[in-house]
Design a protein around this motif. Structure first.
Motif, PDB file in Angstrom:
ATOM      1  N   LEU A  96       0.833  -1.198   0.000  1.00  0.00           N
ATOM      2  CA  LEU A  96       0.000   0.000   0.000  1.00  0.00           C
ATOM      3  C   LEU A  96       0.873   1.256   0.000  1.00  0.00           C
ATOM      4  N   HIS A  97       0.372   2.294  -0.655  1.00  0.00           N
ATOM      5  CA  HIS A  97       1.066   3.580  -0.711  1.00  0.00           C
ATOM      6  C   HIS A  97       0.187   4.632  -0.052  1.00  0.00           C
ATOM      7  N   GLU A  98       0.773   5.410   0.828  1.00  0.00           N
ATOM      8  CA  GLU A  98       0.015   6.441   1.534  1.00  0.00           C
ATOM      9  C   GLU A  98      -0.258   7.647   0.637  1.00  0.00           C
ATOM     10  N   VAL A  99      -1.482   8.148   0.725  1.00  0.00           N
ATOM     11  CA  VAL A  99      -1.889   9.369   0.031  1.00  0.00           C
ATOM     12  C   VAL A  99      -2.438  10.303   1.103  1.00  0.00           C
ATOM     13  N   VAL A 100      -1.884  11.518   1.177  1.00  0.00           N
ATOM     14  CA  VAL A 100      -2.343  12.522   2.143  1.00  0.00           C
ATOM     15  C   VAL A 100      -2.753  13.747   1.355  1.00  0.00           C
ATOM     16  N   GLU A 101      -3.995  14.158   1.524  1.00  0.00           N
ATOM     17  CA  GLU A 101      -4.503  15.352   0.859  1.00  0.00           C
ATOM     18  C   GLU A 101      -5.431  16.065   1.812  1.00  0.00           C
ATOM     19  N   ASP A 102      -5.059  17.281   2.156  1.00  0.00           N
ATOM     20  CA  ASP A 102      -5.801  18.065   3.135  1.00  0.00           C
ATOM     21  C   ASP A 102      -5.960  17.234   4.405  1.00  0.00           C
ATOM     22  N   ASP A 103      -7.182  16.980   4.845  1.00  0.00           N
ATOM     23  CA  ASP A 103      -7.407  16.223   6.078  1.00  0.00           C
ATOM     24  C   ASP A 103      -7.567  14.724   5.842  1.00  0.00           C
ATOM     25  N   ALA A 104      -7.497  14.295   4.595  1.00  0.00           N
ATOM     26  CA  ALA A 104      -7.694  12.880   4.273  1.00  0.00           C
ATOM     27  C   ALA A 104      -6.362  12.133   4.252  1.00  0.00           C
ATOM     28  N   ILE A 105      -6.367  10.926   4.793  1.00  0.00           N
ATOM     29  CA  ILE A 105      -5.216  10.025   4.743  1.00  0.00           C
ATOM     30  C   ILE A 105      -5.763   8.672   4.316  1.00  0.00           C
ATOM     31  N   TYR A 106      -5.243   8.135   3.220  1.00  0.00           N
ATOM     32  CA  TYR A 106      -5.672   6.810   2.811  1.00  0.00           C
ATOM     33  C   TYR A 106      -4.518   6.089   2.144  1.00  0.00           C
ATOM     34  N   TYR A 107      -4.678   4.799   1.983  1.00  0.00           N
ATOM     35  CA  TYR A 107      -3.633   3.928   1.464  1.00  0.00           C
ATOM     36  C   TYR A 107      -4.209   3.161   0.283  1.00  0.00           C
ATOM     37  N   ILE A 108      -3.473   3.158  -0.827  1.00  0.00           N
ATOM     38  CA  ILE A 108      -3.977   2.490  -2.020  1.00  0.00           C
ATOM     39  C   ILE A 108      -2.919   1.563  -2.612  1.00  0.00           C
ATOM     40  N   ALA A 109      -3.388   0.564  -3.335  1.00  0.00           N
ATOM     41  CA  ALA A 109      -2.522  -0.346  -4.090  1.00  0.00           C
ATOM     42  C   ALA A 109      -3.325  -0.890  -5.254  1.00  0.00           C
ATOM     43  N   ASP A 110      -2.656  -1.109  -6.383  1.00  0.00           N
ATOM     44  CA  ASP A 110      -3.333  -1.794  -7.481  1.00  0.00           C
ATOM     45  C   ASP A 110      -2.542  -3.041  -7.826  1.00  0.00           C
ATOM     46  N   PHE A 111      -3.259  -4.046  -8.341  1.00  0.00           N
ATOM     47  CA  PHE A 111      -2.664  -5.356  -8.571  1.00  0.00           C
ATOM     48  C   PHE A 111      -3.535  -6.131  -9.556  1.00  0.00           C
ATOM     49  N   PRO A 112      -2.975  -7.161 -10.209  1.00  0.00           N
ATOM     50  CA  PRO A 112      -3.751  -7.939 -11.177  1.00  0.00           C
ATOM     51  C   PRO A 112      -4.748  -8.884 -10.495  1.00  0.00           C
ATOM     52  N   VAL A 113      -5.889  -9.105 -11.185  1.00  0.00           N
ATOM     53  CA  VAL A 113      -6.890 -10.070 -10.726  1.00  0.00           C
ATOM     54  C   VAL A 113      -7.442 -10.820 -11.934  1.00  0.00           C
ATOM     55  N   ALA A 114      -7.993 -11.990 -11.670  1.00  0.00           N
ATOM     56  CA  ALA A 114      -8.596 -12.818 -12.717  1.00  0.00           C
ATOM     57  C   ALA A 114     -10.121 -12.831 -12.540  1.00  0.00           C
ATOM     58  N   HIS A 115     -10.823 -13.216 -13.597  1.00  0.00           N
ATOM     59  CA  HIS A 115     -12.286 -13.277 -13.540  1.00  0.00           C
ATOM     60  C   HIS A 115     -12.747 -14.285 -12.495  1.00  0.00           C
ATOM     61  N   ARG A 116     -13.679 -13.857 -11.660  1.00  0.00           N
ATOM     62  CA  ARG A 116     -14.283 -14.657 -10.583  1.00  0.00           C
ATOM     63  C   ARG A 116     -13.288 -15.025  -9.488  1.00  0.00           C
ATOM     64  N   GLU A 117     -12.143 -14.346  -9.483  1.00  0.00           N
ATOM     65  CA  GLU A 117     -11.155 -14.596  -8.426  1.00  0.00           C
ATOM     66  C   GLU A 117     -11.689 -14.051  -7.107  1.00  0.00           C
ATOM     67  N   ILE A 118     -11.572 -14.867  -6.079  1.00  0.00           N
ATOM     68  CA  ILE A 118     -11.982 -14.466  -4.737  1.00  0.00           C
ATOM     69  C   ILE A 118     -10.730 -14.332  -3.896  1.00  0.00           C
ATOM     70  N   LEU A 119     -10.557 -13.152  -3.310  1.00  0.00           N
ATOM     71  CA  LEU A 119      -9.404 -12.899  -2.455  1.00  0.00           C
ATOM     72  C   LEU A 119      -9.866 -12.582  -1.042  1.00  0.00           C
ATOM     73  N   GLN A 120      -9.164 -13.159  -0.082  1.00  0.00           N
ATOM     74  CA  GLN A 120      -9.380 -12.853   1.333  1.00  0.00           C
ATOM     75  C   GLN A 120      -8.238 -11.925   1.748  1.00  0.00           C
ATOM     76  N   PHE A 121      -8.562 -10.669   2.025  1.00  0.00           N
ATOM     77  CA  PHE A 121      -7.558  -9.691   2.424  1.00  0.00           C
ATOM     78  C   PHE A 121      -7.415  -9.706   3.940  1.00  0.00           C
ATOM     79  N   GLU A 122      -6.172  -9.692   4.396  1.00  0.00           N
ATOM     80  CA  GLU A 122      -5.885  -9.641   5.825  1.00  0.00           C
ATOM     81  C   GLU A 122      -5.038  -8.400   6.086  1.00  0.00           C
ATOM     82  N   PHE A 123      -5.495  -7.573   7.017  1.00  0.00           N
ATOM     83  CA  PHE A 123      -4.830  -6.320   7.329  1.00  0.00           C
ATOM     84  C   PHE A 123      -4.299  -6.354   8.755  1.00  0.00           C
TER      85      PHE A 123
END
Length: 147
Positions: free
Chosen positions: A98-125
């Motif tokens: 994840l990459h941090e994005v800070v703009e004004d009062d907002a802080i969020y983390y984003i990432a992009d990655f490849p996926v396949a059709h009907r792929e189910i992913l379980q994300f753990e944070f």
């Protein structure tokens, strides 16, 4: 330029929760961790260009934000260290950077990655808020439709 950037930020923050089937959030330890994922073809062109994200049905965008809960308010966004992995139904583990994005009062983390059709992913944070004492855990499950 700043107003364009703010408009793009607002668009990104609004598009992500609306495009997901449901708002995903986890309330734990005095924080709310918001987490959403969608294919990047749902992003407006201007937003994708501003963040260097390729628009594609076969790519996904993960968005995470950490809010310190404060009674009577919507809370305060906080910086955090976030370790994220995605598990496939076959048990394969994919670390997500994840990459941090800070703009004004907002802080969020984003990432992009490849996926396949009907792929189910379980994300753990594993989330360690900057003002927190111990790591918090959250997870979500997402199926991606690329056709």
């Amino acid at each position: 330029m700043k107003s364009l950037k703010n408009a793009l930020s607002l668009a990104l923050l609004l598009v992500l929760p609306l495009a997901a089937l449901a708002e995903n959030s986890t309330h734990t330890g005095g924080y709310t961790i918001h987490h959403n994922a969608l294919t990047t073809d749902n992003l407006p062109i201007q937003v994708a260009n501003a963040y260097g994200i390729q628009r594609s049905k076969s790519r996904a965008l993960l968005n995470v934000s950490v809010i310190h809960d404060q009674p009577g308010t919507t809370g305060t966004p906080v910086h955090a260290q976030i370790r994220t992995v995605a598990r496939t139904l076959y048990g394969q583990i994919r670390p997500i950077e994840l990459h941090e994005v800070v703009e004004d009062d907002a802080i969020y983390y984003i990432a992009d990655f490849p996926v396949a059709h009907r792929e189910i992913l379980q994300f753990e944070f594993e989330v360690l808020p900057a003002d927190g004492r111990y790591p918090l855990r959250a997870n979500m499950r997402q199926e991606f439709f690329t056709d």
